[in-house]
Design an enzyme around this catalytic site. Structure first.
Site, PDB file in Angstrom:
ATOM      1  N   SER A 471       0.834  -1.194   0.000  1.00 38.25           N
ATOM      2  CA  SER A 471       0.000   0.000   0.000  1.00 38.25           C
ATOM      3  C   SER A 471       0.879   1.258   0.000  1.00 38.25           C
ATOM      4  O   SER A 471       1.750   1.393  -0.844  1.00 38.25           O
ATOM      5  CB  SER A 471      -0.964  -0.043   1.189  1.00 38.25           C
ATOM      6  N   ASP A 582      -5.713  -3.429  -2.701  1.00 40.31           N
ATOM      7  CA  ASP A 582      -4.676  -3.122  -1.709  1.00 40.31           C
ATOM      8  C   ASP A 582      -4.044  -4.383  -1.110  1.00 40.31           C
ATOM      9  O   ASP A 582      -4.730  -5.301  -0.665  1.00 40.31           O
ATOM     10  CB  ASP A 582      -5.317  -2.299  -0.590  1.00 40.31           C
TER      11      ASP A 582
END
Length: 711
Positions: A471, A582
């Site tokens: 991320s 993500d």
């Protein structure tokens, strides 16, 4: 005396040596000393000690000790001291060589065999003592005395699936791999190296072998058979419990790190000077390392061109013993195979190597390509190949890594900006399995704190040999992998996060993602993951298959865009028929990327994810009016409702939090930096300096304290 024996050597030593009387407890020579003298025990007893309380051998009258170190040079592998009043005769290198020459080649072969047996048993005792601990030194020594020897060539099997389990094996030198019933390699990254034990469970359950084991390269094993095991049980009834605990510990965690590559064949085709010494220097600072090339061997053995002697030549036993002793006495051995005119030495070196590292130009010449192939082809097996790709010091970015990798069938490329100490140090540590890897977690705007962590590492001279992220951590890691430092990193990130959020009708996601995609393209467009100055990887999550996706190759921008795609906040990224989101959904602290990496020996993890998620400020019931919630958020009164972004982002971390805790508790992380950055909003990206400075202040003392504890 051309057909003489070892006894004839002793007679000459008695005649030509110097008598020395030593009292009980006196030291004749110490571990680690440079020495060219051997000792013949006349009366009394000499004990060989590797550390306090670990006596690995006792030598009585007639024993000749220290002879190999005297002959081939190097440091003492044990301390020799008198266990009672003792008389020895000492003789120097030239005198010992003369004694062997007078006795003849048969005596030399007998001397070398006896010395190797004694040295190898001492090594086994030391390896076992490291694993069993000080409370079991006597057991380690007893096992070392009971073992027999088994040698394997590259590709040769130790045992096969279904064979009787009639012994356990300790790897003295070399490397083994495990095969399943289909002959596929089990866990190819987790080979069995020096000091490790294989087949021990068979001594307990007496069941047929459940897997096959074969040698990756030339290997020496110490074998403890069932009969010897039964005899040991009488004096050491704790042995079965120790074996069971050891096996359980080995199988307990899937986060075990690969065995380090110990022996490296090094070929320099860039002609940048004494590369062997430059590569050895950073390893010598952290582990026992020796560098051997034809010139060094000829000088140590004091015989021109002995490094080129062939099988059966008179000097072969001395050369083989030198190589054996080098491997036994060091954590890493570097073999220089750069000279293509010395194929005999190259063949001998690569057969003993775990890895071939070749330095080539960024655009290698046909001659360089041919030389790399020629060296690799002298090996009887497929020797793993790493390329150190040397660019100019002012090069902006590497390119065409994948093409070069395929062209030479290379297993890995490491890009170097010139051949300065820092660049060669990274290559050396990675090749030896002692690289320092850094993992950066996800955490929204708090991920800006990773900038401060990287600056703290730089301040304290902690090198980063590989960097990975999830991320927001994938963004910061990517900027570092591009070769940016300090203020450059901050500026690059600040430029990326300006006016980042473009809200849209929440049909697919709350944010359209156009600005974020443009920002990522501006920074990483045109970069391939394999074309970074610092090795890089990141993770995303496949919604299609509910699996982690690891990005080690391919376009850097698309991998990072997938890694930051918070479900519900940013649109998923389509890739090869999958939808990627993500990486924090399944792996918010991707240290698995480092434990799987054979080049990494030390792991530093920077974790900025909040330890707790949103709390219930009030009981607003089980249903919510969006309009009412919006009015409360716009008013000055505190809203009882959780924010949708915080709820979505925290939801992505729920699954990976337990894995994060397991990783921390496993001990796989050497330096864990848990940064408390509360108060920073999860989508608060534009306060780069404030968050980075705050994290720098938090990380600096923790990293400094960790550094002080390092050996």
């Amino acid at each position: 005396m051309s057909g003489g024996t070892l006894g004839d050597v002793r007679e000459v030593v008695l005649r030509d040596g110097s008598e020395l009387r030593v009292a009980t407890g006196d030291t004749i020579c110490s571990l680690g000393e440079m020495s060219d003298r051997a000792f013949l025990v006349v009366d009394g007893e000499i004990e060989a000690v590797l550390r306090d309380g670990l006596v690995v051998a006792n030598h009585g009258p007639g024993a000749l000790v220290g002879e190999i170190t005297a002959l081939v040079g190097g440091r003492r592998t044990a301390t020799l001291r008198a266990s009672r009043p003792t008389t020895v005769v000492e003789i120097d290198r030239s005198g010992l060589r003369a004694a062997i020459g007078e006795a003849g080649p048969t005596a030399e072969a007998e001397l070398v065999a006896a010395a190797r047996d004694r040295t190898d048993r001492s090594r086994v005792a030391s390896l076992l003592a490291d694993q069993l601990g000080p409370d079991h030194y006597d057991l380690a020594t007893a096992i070392a005395k009971a073992v027999s020897w088994e040698s394997l060539g590259a590709g040769e099997r130790l045992f096969s699936h279904g064979d009787p389990a009639d012994g356990a094996y300790i790897v003295v030198s070399g490397r083994l791999e495990v095969l399943d019933p289909t002959d596929a390699v089990v866990g190819p990254m987790l080979t069995i190296g020096r000091g490790e034990v294989v087949g021990e469970l068979g001594l307990l359950d007496q069941a047929p072998r459940s897997a096959a084991v074969r040698a990756v390269r030339s290997s020496l094993l110490a074998r403890l058979d069932r009969e010897s095991f039964v005899h040991l049980l009488t004096a050491h009834p704790e042995l079965p419990a120790l074996l069971v605990r050891r096996t359980a510990a080995r199988n307990r965690s899937g986060l075990e790190r690969p065995a380090r590559a110990r022996s490296i064949a090094l070929a320099d085709f860039v002609a940048e000077g004494d590369l062997l010494a430059k590569i050895a220097a950073p390893l010598e600072a952290i582990a026992n390392t020796t560098a051997l090339g034809p010139n060094e061997i000829d000088a140590v053995l004091d015989q021109p061109e002995i490094s080129q002697c062939r099988a059966g030549d008179l000097g072969e036993s001395r050369l083989i013993e030198l190589l054996h002793e080098a491997e036994q006495s060091n954590d890493h051995v570097l073999f220089d195979v750069s000279n293509p005119s010395n194929p005999v030495w190259a063949r001998r070196a690569v057969e003993r190597a775990d890895l071939l590292v070749a330095l080539v130009d960024a655009d290698p010449t046909p001659g360089q390509i041919a030389e790399v192939r020629n060296i690799r082809e002298v090996s009887s097996r497929r020797l793993p190949l790493w390329l150190g790709v040397v660019h100019g010091e002012d090069a902006s970015k590497p390119s065409n890594s994948e093409t070069l990798r395929r062209r030479l069938d290379a297993d890995r490329l490491v890009h170097l900006r010139g051949t300065c100490d820092a660049e060669l140090g990274r290559l050396a540590r990675l090749a030896a399995g002692r690289g320092i890897g850094v993992a950066l977690s996800g955490g929204g705007g708090r991920g800006l704190g990773h900038l401060g962590v990287l600056e703290a590492l730089e301040e304290l001279d902690v090198p980063i040999d590989t960097i990975v992220g999830t991320s927001m951590g994938s963004v910061i890691a990517g900027v570092h992998a591009q070769g940016l430092t300090g203020r450059e990193r901050r500026q690059a990130v600040a430029d990326q996060v300006k006016k980042l959020l473009d809200y849209t009708l929440p049909v697919v996601s709350m944010i359209s993602g156009r600005r974020i995609s443009d920002s990522i393209d501006n920074q990483f467009g045109g970069w391939e993951i394999g074309d970074t100055w610092v090795p890089y990887a990141c993770v995303s999550t496949s919604l299609t298959h509910s699996e982690r996706r690891t990005h080690r190759r391919g376009p850097m921008g698309s991998a990072i865009r997938a890694s930051v795609a918070i479900p519900g906040v940013l649109p998923p990224v389509p890739a090869d028929g999958e939808l990627l989101v993500d990486g924090g959904v399944l792996d918010n602290l991707p240290i698995g990327l480092l434990t799987e990496d054979e080049g990494i020996g030390t792991i530093i993890a920077s974790d900025v994810a909040p330890t707790r998620g949103p709390v219930a400020r009030d009981d607003y019931g089980t249903s919510v009016s969006g309009w009412k919630a919006l009015r409360r958020q716009m008013s000055r009164s505190r809203s009882p409702y959780p924010g949708i972004v915080g709820t979505l982002l925290r939801s992505t971390l729920v699954s990976s939090t337990r894995d994060r805790d397991r990783q921390v508790q496993s001990g796989a992380i050497d330096c864990y930096l848990r940064l408390d950055l509360r108060g920073v909003g999860l989508l608060e990206f534009e306060i780069v300096d404030e968050v980075a400075d705050r994290a720098l202040d938090l990380a600096r003392p923790e990293i400094a304290a960790w550094c002080e504890q390092l050996p």
